[in-house]
Scaffold this active site. Structure first.
Site, PDB file in Angstrom:
ATOM      1  N   ASP A 214       0.852  -1.180   0.000  1.00 39.64           N
ATOM      2  CA  ASP A 214       0.000   0.000   0.000  1.00 39.64           C
ATOM      3  C   ASP A 214       0.893   1.238   0.000  1.00 39.64           C
ATOM      4  OD1 ASP A 214      -2.838   0.947   0.302  1.00 39.64           O
ATOM      5  OD2 ASP A 214      -1.907   2.007   1.975  1.00 39.64           O
ATOM      6  N   GLU A 304      -2.662  -1.908  -5.698  1.00 37.85           N
ATOM      7  CA  GLU A 304      -3.923  -1.396  -6.217  1.00 37.85           C
ATOM      8  C   GLU A 304      -3.695  -0.858  -7.612  1.00 37.85           C
ATOM      9  OE1 GLU A 304      -5.151   1.392  -3.286  1.00 37.85           O
ATOM     10  OE2 GLU A 304      -6.995   0.311  -2.912  1.00 37.85           O
ATOM     11  N   CYS A 361     -12.893  -9.565   9.795  1.00 37.32           N
ATOM     12  CA  CYS A 361     -14.204 -10.173   9.590  1.00 37.32           C
ATOM     13  C   CYS A 361     -14.771  -9.969   8.180  1.00 37.32           C
ATOM     14  CB  CYS A 361     -15.197  -9.645  10.626  1.00 37.32           C
ATOM     15  SG  CYS A 361     -15.672  -7.939  10.337  1.00 37.32           S
ATOM     16  N   CYS A 379     -16.572  -5.767  14.841  1.00 35.76           N
ATOM     17  CA  CYS A 379     -16.158  -7.070  15.364  1.00 35.76           C
ATOM     18  C   CYS A 379     -15.125  -6.934  16.477  1.00 35.76           C
ATOM     19  CB  CYS A 379     -15.593  -7.943  14.248  1.00 35.76           C
ATOM     20  SG  CYS A 379     -13.957  -7.442  13.684  1.00 35.76           S
ATOM     21  N   ASP A 386      -3.374   1.851   6.620  1.00 34.79           N
ATOM     22  CA  ASP A 386      -2.488   1.372   5.555  1.00 34.79           C
ATOM     23  C   ASP A 386      -2.142  -0.105   5.714  1.00 34.79           C
ATOM     24  OD1 ASP A 386      -2.499   3.976   4.596  1.00 34.79           O
ATOM     25  OD2 ASP A 386      -0.712   4.530   5.735  1.00 34.79           O
TER      26      ASP A 386
HETATM   27 ZN   LIG Z   1     -14.295  -6.582  11.542  1.00 42.43          ZN
END
Ligand SMILES: [Zn+2]
Length: 428
Positions: A214, A304, A361, A379, A386
C-alpha cells in the site's frame, strides 16, 4: 509503428543519464531538437491541409496517416522548405514527423473511444517557447564509450554527469548494445535516455511468498504486508523528500505571486520545475530500491490499480496527489522488474475497498474517510488504515483461487484482481 521485439534470451532496458555537454555539444542538441520541432510543425501543416481539403472537397489526403509517406514527401520538399536541412540529423526530421502522425492517431483513437484516458486534442503547432526539447537517434555513431562517456551522432563523445559503469560493463563484455538514445532538456539540464538490448540473466528459483503493498500518505511511503496481517516491511518517506515538499510549496507560492508571463514569473517557473524534478528523482530512487528488493524476494506482489484522482481540497489533496504519483511510479517499476525477476504482479481492481474492508471479519466500513488513519470495526478489531489495506491486498490472489465467481453460495467478496506477469515470461 511496429514495436521492436528482442530475440530470445535478450531484454530491452532503459537508462536515463544526466549529461555534462560542452557548450558546442549542447548547441548541437538544441539545433537537432529545433529541427525536430520544425518537421513536426511541417507535418501538422500537412495534416491540417488534408482535413481542410477533405471538408471542402471531400478529397482527403490519406498520406498524412503514414509516417513513411510523409517522410517521403518531406525528402522531396526539404530543399525548398528547409534549405538548411543538411546541418541537422536526419533522425530529427523523422522523429518530428513520426510525432505528428502519432498525435493524429491519438486524437483519432480518443475521438472514436478506442484510446483510454483523457481526451486528446487535434495536433497543434508547437511554439518554440513551449516545446519540450527532445530528439531521438537510432542510427549513426551511438554507443557507451566509458564509465562516464557516451557517443552520440553529431555531438560526438559527451561526458555524463553520473557514473554509468553498469552500461559500460555491458558494452565491454559484448552483452549489451544501444538501440536508441533520446536527448532531452529536463529542468535546465540535458539528459539522455538510452535503450539497450542486453543478455537476460538467469531466472531466480520460484518463491512462494505473497505480499500486498500500500502507498502511504503519512510517515511511510510504502507499507508491505503479509497475508497473515504482519508487517513485512515499511519504507519510510526519506527526509530529503519531506524537505523537497516544503520547498515545493514555497516555489508554488512564489510563482503564484508573480505576474504571469513576466521575466520574474518565468524565473519562478524554472525554479518550480527544478524542485519538481528533484522530488521525482528522490521518490523514484527510494521506490527503485524497494521494488528491486520486493520482486527479488517474493513470488507475488499485489498492488492497487491506479485510482482516479479524488476531488479533495487543500493540504490533503496535495498529499494525495503525490501519493498517486508514488503509486504510479511503483506500478511502473514493478511491471518491468517483476518480469525480470520471475515474480507475479497482481493488480487489484481500483474499486476494491482495500482500506475500508476489515481484514478480520470482512465487513466494509463505508463511513471511513481519508482522514481516518486508524479505525475500529464492529467485530472489535482495531486497524491501522495502511496496514489493513496491505493485508487485504496480500490475500486477494488466494481468495480468488478458492472462490470461483459463479459460485453463488460463496461469501460475496470483491476479488477483482488480475495477474499481469506470468512465470516464464522474460521481457516486460
Ligand atoms: Zn471486523
Amino acid at each position: 509503428m511496429v514495436k521492436y521485439r528482442s530475440p530470445a534470451g535478450m531484454i530491452v532496458r532503459g537508462w536515463t543519464v544526466a549529461l555534462d555537454p560542452a557548450p558546442e555539444q549542447a548547441a548541437v542538441f538544441r539545433r537537432d531538437c529545433g529541427a525536430r520541432r520544425f518537421a513536426y510543425n511541417w507535418a501538422v501543416a500537412q495534416i491540417k491541409r488534408s482535413f481542410e481539403a477533405g471538408r471542402e472537397t471531400g478529397d482527403y489526403d490519406r498520406d498524412v496517416w503514414s509516417g513513411w509517406a510523409l517522410r517521403k514527401r518531406w525528402n522531396q520538399v526539404k530543399g525548398d522548405v528547409a534549405p538548411w536541412w543538411a546541418e541537422c540529423s536526419k533522425e530529427a526530421y523523422a522523429g518530428g514527423i513520426a510525432g505528428a502522425v502519432t498525435a493524429l492517431k491519438n486524437w483519432h483513437g480518443s475521438r472514436t473511444g478506442k484510446r483510454p484516458g483523457p481526451t486528446v486534442q487535434f495536433p497543434r503547432f508547437k511554439k518554440k517557447a513551449k516545446d519540450r526539447l527532445r530528439c531521438t537517434y537510432t542510427t549513426g555513431a551511438l554507443r557507451v564509450a566509458g564509465s562516464r562517456a557516451v557517443v552520440l551522432p553529431g555531438a560526438g563523445t559527451v561526458r555524463t554527469a553520473e557514473n554509468i559503469r553498469a552500461l559500460w560493463r555491458h558494452t565491454r563484455r559484448g552483452t549489451g548494445r544501444v538501440l536508441s538514445a533520446t536527448v532531452r532538456e529536463k529542468a535546465g539540464r540535458w539528459v539522455v535516455s538510452l535503450r539497450l538490448e542486453i543478455t537476460a540473466r538467469r531466472r531466480p528459483p520460484p518463491r512462494a511468498s505473497t505480499v500486498g503493498v500500500d502507498v502511504g500518505i503519512g510517515n511511510h511511503l510504502l507499507i508491505v504486508m503479509h497475508p497473515d496481517g504482519s508487517v513485512t516491511e515499511k519504507v519510510p518517506n526519506p527526509k530529503a523528500l519531506r524537505a523537497c515538499l516544503v520547498e515545493l510549496r514555497r516555489a508554488n507560492r512564489a510563482l503564484a505571486r508573480k505576474k504571469e508571463g513576466s521575466p520574474r514569473w518565468h524565473e519562478a517557473k524554472r525554479k518550480l520545475g527544478r524542485v519538481h524534478a528533484r522530488v521525482a528523482a528522490v521518490r523514484s530512487d527510494t521506490i527503485h530500491k524497494a521494488t528491486t528488493r520486493l520482486t527479488k524476494t517474493h513470488g507475488a506482489v499485489v498492488i492497487e490499480d491506479l485510482a482516479v484522482a479524488p476531488l479533495t481540497r487543500g493540504l490533503r489533496r496535495h498529499r494525495k496527489a503525490w501519493a498517486d504519483a508514488a503509486a504510479g511510479e511503483l506500478r511502473r517499476q514493478l511491471t518491468y522488474k517483476a518480469a525480470w525477476h520471475g515474480c507475479d504482479l497482481w493488480l487489484a481492481d481500483r474499486f476494491y475497498p482495500s482500506s475500508k474492508t476489515c481484514s478480520a471479519c470482512g465487513q466494509v466500513n463505508t463511513s471511513l474517510t481519508l482522514a481516518d488513519r486508524t479505525w475500529s470495526c464492529g467485530c472489535g478489531a482495531v486497524h491501522d488504515r495502511d496496514e489493513n489495506a496491505g493485508t487485504n491486498l496480500a490475500r486477494l490472489p488466494a481468495s480468488q483461487a478458492e472462490a470461483p465467481s459463479d459460485d453463488k453460495t460463496a461469501p460475496v467478496r470483491h476479488v477483482a484482481v488480475k495477474r499481469v506477469n506470468h512465470p516464464g515470461k522474460v521481457a516486460a
